[in-house]
Design an enzyme around this catalytic site. Sequence first.
Site, PDB file in Angstrom:
ATOM      1  N   GLY A 162     -28.384   0.388   0.108  1.00 59.78           N
ATOM      2  CA  GLY A 162     -27.116   0.963   0.544  1.00 59.78           C
ATOM      3  C   GLY A 162     -25.958   0.628  -0.373  1.00 59.78           C
ATOM      4  O   GLY A 162     -24.798   0.715   0.018  1.00 59.78           O
ATOM      5  N   SER A 163     -26.255   0.255  -1.619  1.00 63.34           N
ATOM      6  CA  SER A 163     -25.176  -0.194  -2.509  1.00 63.34           C
ATOM      7  C   SER A 163     -24.226   0.945  -2.890  1.00 63.34           C
ATOM      8  O   SER A 163     -23.022   0.718  -3.030  1.00 63.34           O
ATOM      9  CB  SER A 163     -25.740  -0.867  -3.761  1.00 63.34           C
ATOM     10  OG  SER A 163     -26.410   0.053  -4.581  1.00 63.34           O
ATOM     11  N   ASN A 164     -24.731   2.163  -3.056  1.00 63.54           N
ATOM     12  CA  ASN A 164     -23.824   3.274  -3.366  1.00 63.54           C
ATOM     13  C   ASN A 164     -22.931   3.587  -2.176  1.00 63.54           C
ATOM     14  O   ASN A 164     -21.745   3.867  -2.341  1.00 63.54           O
ATOM     15  CB  ASN A 164     -24.604   4.520  -3.818  1.00 63.54           C
ATOM     16  CG  ASN A 164     -24.838   4.524  -5.314  1.00 63.54           C
ATOM     17  OD1 ASN A 164     -23.928   4.295  -6.097  1.00 63.54           O
ATOM     18  ND2 ASN A 164     -26.068   4.773  -5.719  1.00 63.54           N
ATOM     19  N   ILE A 184     -32.966  19.233   0.387  1.00 60.87           N
ATOM     20  CA  ILE A 184     -32.066  19.979   1.258  1.00 60.87           C
ATOM     21  C   ILE A 184     -32.629  21.399   1.376  1.00 60.87           C
ATOM     22  O   ILE A 184     -32.864  22.075   0.371  1.00 60.87           O
ATOM     23  CB  ILE A 184     -30.635  20.013   0.679  1.00 60.87           C
ATOM     24  CG1 ILE A 184     -30.068  18.593   0.528  1.00 60.87           C
ATOM     25  CG2 ILE A 184     -29.734  20.876   1.552  1.00 60.87           C
ATOM     26  CD1 ILE A 184     -29.809  17.857   1.820  1.00 60.87           C
ATOM     27  N   ASN A 211     -24.989  14.641  -5.468  1.00 55.28           N
ATOM     28  CA  ASN A 211     -26.012  13.600  -5.507  1.00 55.28           C
ATOM     29  C   ASN A 211     -25.818  12.782  -6.781  1.00 55.28           C
ATOM     30  O   ASN A 211     -25.280  13.272  -7.768  1.00 55.28           O
ATOM     31  CB  ASN A 211     -27.410  14.238  -5.506  1.00 55.28           C
ATOM     32  CG  ASN A 211     -28.513  13.203  -5.450  1.00 55.28           C
ATOM     33  OD1 ASN A 211     -28.459  12.251  -4.686  1.00 55.28           O
ATOM     34  ND2 ASN A 211     -29.532  13.377  -6.280  1.00 55.28           N
ATOM     35  N   HIS A 240     -28.104  10.682  -9.552  1.00 56.77           N
ATOM     36  CA  HIS A 240     -29.479  10.518 -10.024  1.00 56.77           C
ATOM     37  C   HIS A 240     -29.508   9.397 -11.058  1.00 56.77           C
ATOM     38  O   HIS A 240     -28.664   9.362 -11.960  1.00 56.77           O
ATOM     39  CB  HIS A 240     -29.990  11.823 -10.637  1.00 56.77           C
ATOM     40  CG  HIS A 240     -31.432  11.758 -11.013  1.00 56.77           C
ATOM     41  ND1 HIS A 240     -32.439  11.850 -10.081  1.00 56.77           N
ATOM     42  CD2 HIS A 240     -32.032  11.601 -12.208  1.00 56.77           C
ATOM     43  CE1 HIS A 240     -33.611  11.761 -10.695  1.00 56.77           C
ATOM     44  NE2 HIS A 240     -33.387  11.598 -11.997  1.00 56.77           N
ATOM     45  N   ASP A 291     -32.754  18.122  -8.465  1.00 58.95           N
ATOM     46  CA  ASP A 291     -32.053  17.643  -9.669  1.00 58.95           C
ATOM     47  C   ASP A 291     -31.706  18.726 -10.683  1.00 58.95           C
ATOM     48  O   ASP A 291     -31.575  18.448 -11.871  1.00 58.95           O
ATOM     49  CB  ASP A 291     -32.873  16.535 -10.356  1.00 58.95           C
ATOM     50  CG  ASP A 291     -33.171  15.384  -9.430  1.00 58.95           C
ATOM     51  OD1 ASP A 291     -32.293  15.028  -8.628  1.00 58.95           O
ATOM     52  OD2 ASP A 291     -34.296  14.840  -9.495  1.00 58.95           O
ATOM     53  N   GLU A 295     -23.952   3.880 -11.934  1.00 57.51           N
ATOM     54  CA  GLU A 295     -23.820   4.662 -10.696  1.00 57.51           C
ATOM     55  C   GLU A 295     -22.568   4.258  -9.946  1.00 57.51           C
ATOM     56  O   GLU A 295     -21.776   5.101  -9.513  1.00 57.51           O
ATOM     57  CB  GLU A 295     -25.042   4.459  -9.799  1.00 57.51           C
ATOM     58  CG  GLU A 295     -26.318   5.059 -10.335  1.00 57.51           C
ATOM     59  CD  GLU A 295     -27.481   4.899  -9.369  1.00 57.51           C
ATOM     60  OE1 GLU A 295     -27.275   5.086  -8.156  1.00 57.51           O
ATOM     61  OE2 GLU A 295     -28.598   4.585  -9.830  1.00 57.51           O
TER      62      GLU A 295
END
Length: 193
Positions: A14-16, A90, A104, A106, A147, A176
Site C-alpha cells: 500500500g505504499s503508493n 478493467i 495506473n 507501472h 499497459d 513511483e
Amino acid sequence: MKKIAILTSGHSRGSNFRNICEYIKENKCDIQIEFLLVTDASAPVIELARQQDIKIVYFLDKKYFDKSLIDLCETYELDLIVLAGFIRKIPREFLQRIKTPIVNIHPALLPKYGGKGMYGMYVHETVFKSKETVSGATVHLVNEHYDEGKILQQKSCDISKCISPQEIADTVIKIEHEIYPKTIVKILQEDKV
C-alpha cells in the site's frame, strides 16, 4: 474540490496509496479521496485507509465485480480513478460506460515489460533476467488493453548496480513515489488527459 477513488487488489504494502494520501495532505491539494476499493479483505492497505479516515469499499465477489464497480462509480461524481496495485483488468463495458479517466502506475518503462501478467515482482524479475541497466516507472491512462494506454509521465533510473530483482524493486518504487502523486495532481489541475 476534485474527487478521486483509489482501487487496489491489496496484494502490495500500500505504499503508493500512502504516498498519494501524504502528498495531497502535505501540499494542501484540493482533492478528496472518496473511497479506497480493495479486493482482498486482509490487505495491509486497509489499516492505512482507516488511519486516514478514508471510506473502504470491499469488492470480494468476482462474479458481480464488473456491475458493482459500474454502480459504485455512477454513485460518485469522480474526477479521476487511480489504480494503485490493482491487478484486475478493467472491463471494456466499464470503460465505455464510465467516462471518468483512469490512471495506473507501472513499474517499468513502457512499452517494455508491460502486458498481461506483468505486475509487481514479475516485472522486476523479468527486467533483472534481461540484464537491463535502466528501468523506471510509467504513469499511463488505462484502456481495454493491459499497459497500452497513453503515457502521461515516465522517469528512468539506473539499475546497473542492482544485484537482485528486489533491489530493482526498491529503486523503482522511489521513482513511483516521486512521479505518481505529482501526475495525479497535474491531471486534476489541468482538467484534461
